[in-house]
Design an enzyme around this catalytic site. Structure first.
Site, mmCIF file in Angstrom:
data_model
loop_
_atom_site.group_PDB
_atom_site.id
_atom_site.type_symbol
_atom_site.label_atom_id
_atom_site.label_comp_id
_atom_site.label_asym_id
_atom_site.label_seq_id
_atom_site.Cartn_x
_atom_site.Cartn_y
_atom_site.Cartn_z
ATOM 1 N N HIS A 1 -13.045 -1.954 -2.497
ATOM 2 C CA HIS A 1 -12.160 -1.508 -1.424
ATOM 3 C C HIS A 1 -12.528 -2.189 -0.097
ATOM 4 C CE1 HIS A 1 -9.197 1.968 -0.947
ATOM 5 N NE2 HIS A 1 -9.200 1.432 0.259
ATOM 6 N N TYR B 1 -1.942 5.924 -4.827
ATOM 7 C CA TYR B 1 -2.965 6.974 -4.853
ATOM 8 C C TYR B 1 -2.312 8.168 -5.532
ATOM 9 C CZ TYR B 1 -5.609 4.526 -1.161
ATOM 10 O OH TYR B 1 -6.335 3.613 -0.434
ATOM 11 N N THR C 1 -5.451 2.763 -7.353
ATOM 12 C CA THR C 1 -6.765 2.641 -6.721
ATOM 13 C C THR C 1 -7.656 3.762 -7.237
ATOM 14 O OG1 THR C 1 -5.752 1.587 -4.828
ATOM 15 C CG2 THR C 1 -7.934 2.539 -4.490
ATOM 16 N N LYS D 1 -7.629 -0.578 -9.855
ATOM 17 C CA LYS D 1 -8.268 -1.306 -8.738
ATOM 18 C C LYS D 1 -9.483 -0.521 -8.255
ATOM 19 C CE LYS D 1 -7.250 -2.830 -3.976
ATOM 20 N NZ LYS D 1 -7.980 -1.897 -3.109
ATOM 21 N N SER E 1 0.834 -1.212 0.000
ATOM 22 C CA SER E 1 0.000 0.000 0.000
ATOM 23 C C SER E 1 0.864 1.255 0.000
ATOM 24 C CB SER E 1 -0.876 -0.010 1.263
ATOM 25 O OG SER E 1 -1.432 1.260 1.481
HETATM 26 C C1 LIG Z 1 -7.558 -2.358 6.875
HETATM 27 C C2 LIG Z 1 -7.633 -2.173 5.394
HETATM 28 C C3 LIG Z 1 -6.790 -1.261 4.787
HETATM 29 C C4 LIG Z 1 -6.830 -1.087 3.398
HETATM 30 N N1 LIG Z 1 -5.930 -0.232 2.826
HETATM 31 C C5 LIG Z 1 -5.941 -0.095 1.476
HETATM 32 C C6 LIG Z 1 -5.005 0.746 0.842
HETATM 33 O O1 LIG Z 1 -4.155 1.355 1.490
HETATM 34 N N2 LIG Z 1 -5.080 0.864 -0.509
HETATM 35 C C7 LIG Z 1 -6.000 0.184 -1.254
HETATM 36 O O2 LIG Z 1 -6.041 0.324 -2.474
HETATM 37 N N3 LIG Z 1 -6.888 -0.641 -0.675
HETATM 38 C C8 LIG Z 1 -6.869 -0.809 0.665
HETATM 39 N N4 LIG Z 1 -7.754 -1.657 1.244
HETATM 40 C C9 LIG Z 1 -8.657 -2.478 0.399
HETATM 41 C C10 LIG Z 1 -7.990 -3.812 0.035
HETATM 42 O O3 LIG Z 1 -6.954 -3.613 -0.893
HETATM 43 C C11 LIG Z 1 -8.985 -4.787 -0.592
HETATM 44 O O4 LIG Z 1 -9.656 -4.143 -1.639
HETATM 45 C C12 LIG Z 1 -10.003 -5.343 0.402
HETATM 46 O O5 LIG Z 1 -9.436 -5.506 1.677
HETATM 47 C C13 LIG Z 1 -10.545 -6.687 -0.090
HETATM 48 O O6 LIG Z 1 -11.563 -7.144 0.731
HETATM 49 P P1 LIG Z 1 -11.366 -8.231 1.913
HETATM 50 O O7 LIG Z 1 -10.746 -7.498 3.053
HETATM 51 O O8 LIG Z 1 -12.745 -8.682 2.185
HETATM 52 O O9 LIG Z 1 -10.472 -9.320 1.377
HETATM 53 C C14 LIG Z 1 -7.744 -1.830 2.625
HETATM 54 C C15 LIG Z 1 -8.608 -2.745 3.246
HETATM 55 C C16 LIG Z 1 -8.545 -2.925 4.621
HETATM 56 C C17 LIG Z 1 -9.454 -3.939 5.256
#
Ligand SMILES: Cc1cc2nc3c(=O)[nH]c(=O)nc-3n(C[C@H](O)[C@H](O)[C@H](O)COP(=O)(O)O)c2cc1C
Length: 370
Positions: free
Chosen positions: A261, A133, A159, A237, A109
């Site tokens: 997300h 980002y 993203t 994404k 990330s």
């Molecule tokens: C705690 C947390 C932090 C996340 N941080 C980011 C991030 O920094 N950038 C991003 O593109 N997606 C982020 N996401 C989304 C994840 O990349 C992903 O799309 C998502 O967790 C998938 O769903 P799942 O948790 O049910 O597997 C985050 C998700 C969570 C749960």
């Protein structure tokens, strides 16, 4: 409890939530607003049913595949999630080591607590992609892209669903903050970003940060710009519709992740497994399509692949593996999913993740013909 006693991803989740402090568990677990989509991401997988075929010789099953030309041992990768050192002191390093041990891809990330440089030093041979980002100051984005290139990342994951951060009630309520001893490591050496983090106070800390630095005016033109400044493939994404899939392809992306997300942005959007077929139909094989959101079982992976995803990514389950057992915990999570996928394929009469039979999956609403 030893991580070895836990037999499925849901048990890891329970165990992790019991271990983590409130600040971290709230941040990892929460979805946007009423969490309708958070619930749907998990439950809509159950609405799809498998139509198995018997006696097809499943003594050999192939799980290996490729993503953007890179070989992986199974179509299960790790999605970018922020602040992994809240789950374990080695955070992103442990997570990436587990991905490497399982021969799959880890996405770092932008707002990680380990920098691109640190990751490349500690896990130099891993297959890693960098999530991006776009910042108001494009020079900062450009710097991050350069670092991703220099430190051996094989793709940029842009993203596209985050012009600003969604509202998560529990994070607002507890005034979520990245703990003082951790840092947004990818902003090292970028003074305005470092001081922005120091100023973060009240509300949900990351929202303050994202509102200040991430650019809500980004359009598909910026994707074309991004393509023009890097030779790395760009993965969009956060696509949920056929229209946006088309725009993404026009802007030159090399792959798409159907994602909401982890249901942390716009509550009320479709679950990703429901959104997937529309995107796959629009894309018509022109770029690779992946999915994340709610994948918790081998049968979930099989359903996503059978509906046209080339691979899936997991977010929270890897964080929960980290919390329970660090690198070993994530390796266990990936191993469980891999075993479950293999078994689901055998019991469905399938032998190759790249050659799944059409009609393996049906939505239950289509089963009322009788
Ligand atoms: C705690 C947390 C932090 C996340 N941080 C980011 C991030 O920094 N950038 C991003 O593109 N997606 C982020 N996401 C989304 C994840 O990349 C992903 O799309 C998502 O967790 C998938 O769903 P799942 O948790 O049910 O597997 C985050 C998700 C969570 C749960």
């Amino acid at each position: 409890m030893s991580s070895k006693q836990l037999v499925c991803l849901n048990e890891y989740e329970k165990e992790a939530l019991a271990i983590l402090d409130r600040n971290s568990s709230s941040y990892y677990q929460s979805g946007a607003n009423d969490e309708q989509t958070l619930h749907d991401n998990i439950n809509d997988f159950k609405r799809f049913r498998l139509r198995p075929r018997m006696l097809t010789d499943v003594s050999e099953v192939r799980l290996e595949t490729t993503i953007l030309g890179e070989r992986i041992s199974m179509p299960i990768c790790i999605a970018p999630t922020a602040s992994q050192r809240m789950a374990h002191p080695l955070g992103e390093i442990a997570n990436a080591r587990a991905a490497e041990a399982m021969n799959t891809c880890f996405v770092l990330s932008t707002i990680a607590t380990t920098s691109a440089r640190e990751l490349s030093e500690h896990v130099p041979n891993s297959l890693r992609w960098y999530q991006l980002y776009i910042t108001r100051d494009r020079a900062i984005t450009q710097k991050m892209v350069k670092r991703a290139e220099v430190y051996g990342f094989k793709a940029l994951v842009l993203t596209v669903d985050t012009p600003t951060f969604g509202t998560r009630y529990s994070d607002t309520r507890i005034k979520f903050k990245v703990p003082q001893h951790l840092r947004m490591a990818n902003f090292d050496g970028i003074p305005s970003m470092e001081s922005g983090m120091a100023n973060n106070s009240g509300g949900s800390g990351l929202n303050f940060f994202s509102d200040t630095f991430f650019d809500p005016s980004v359009t598909w033109k910026d994707v074309a710009w991004l393509k023009s400044i890097t030779a790395l493939p760009v993965v969009a994404k956060g696509i949920l519709t056929g229209e946006d899939a088309e725009r993404a392809i026009e802007a030159g992306v090399d792959a798409i992740i159907v994602s909401n997300h982890g249901a942390r942005q716009l509550d009320g959007v479709f679950s990703t497994i429901i959104a997937l077929p529309e995107v796959v139909a629009q894309v018509r094989g022109r770029v690779e399509v992946y999915l994340d959101g709610g994948v918790r079982k081998g049968t979930d992976v099989l359903k996503a692949l059978s509906l046209g995803a080339r691979a899936v990514f997991i977010g929270r389950p890897a964080l929960y593996g980290l919390a329970v057992g660090g690198e070993q915990g994530v390796t266990d999570i990936l191993s469980i999913l891999k075993k479950e996928l293999k078994l689901a394929m055998q019991l469905s009469g399938e032998t190759d993740v790249q050659k799944l039979r059409k009609g393996l999956v049906i939505h239950e609403s289509m089963m009322t013909r009788l």
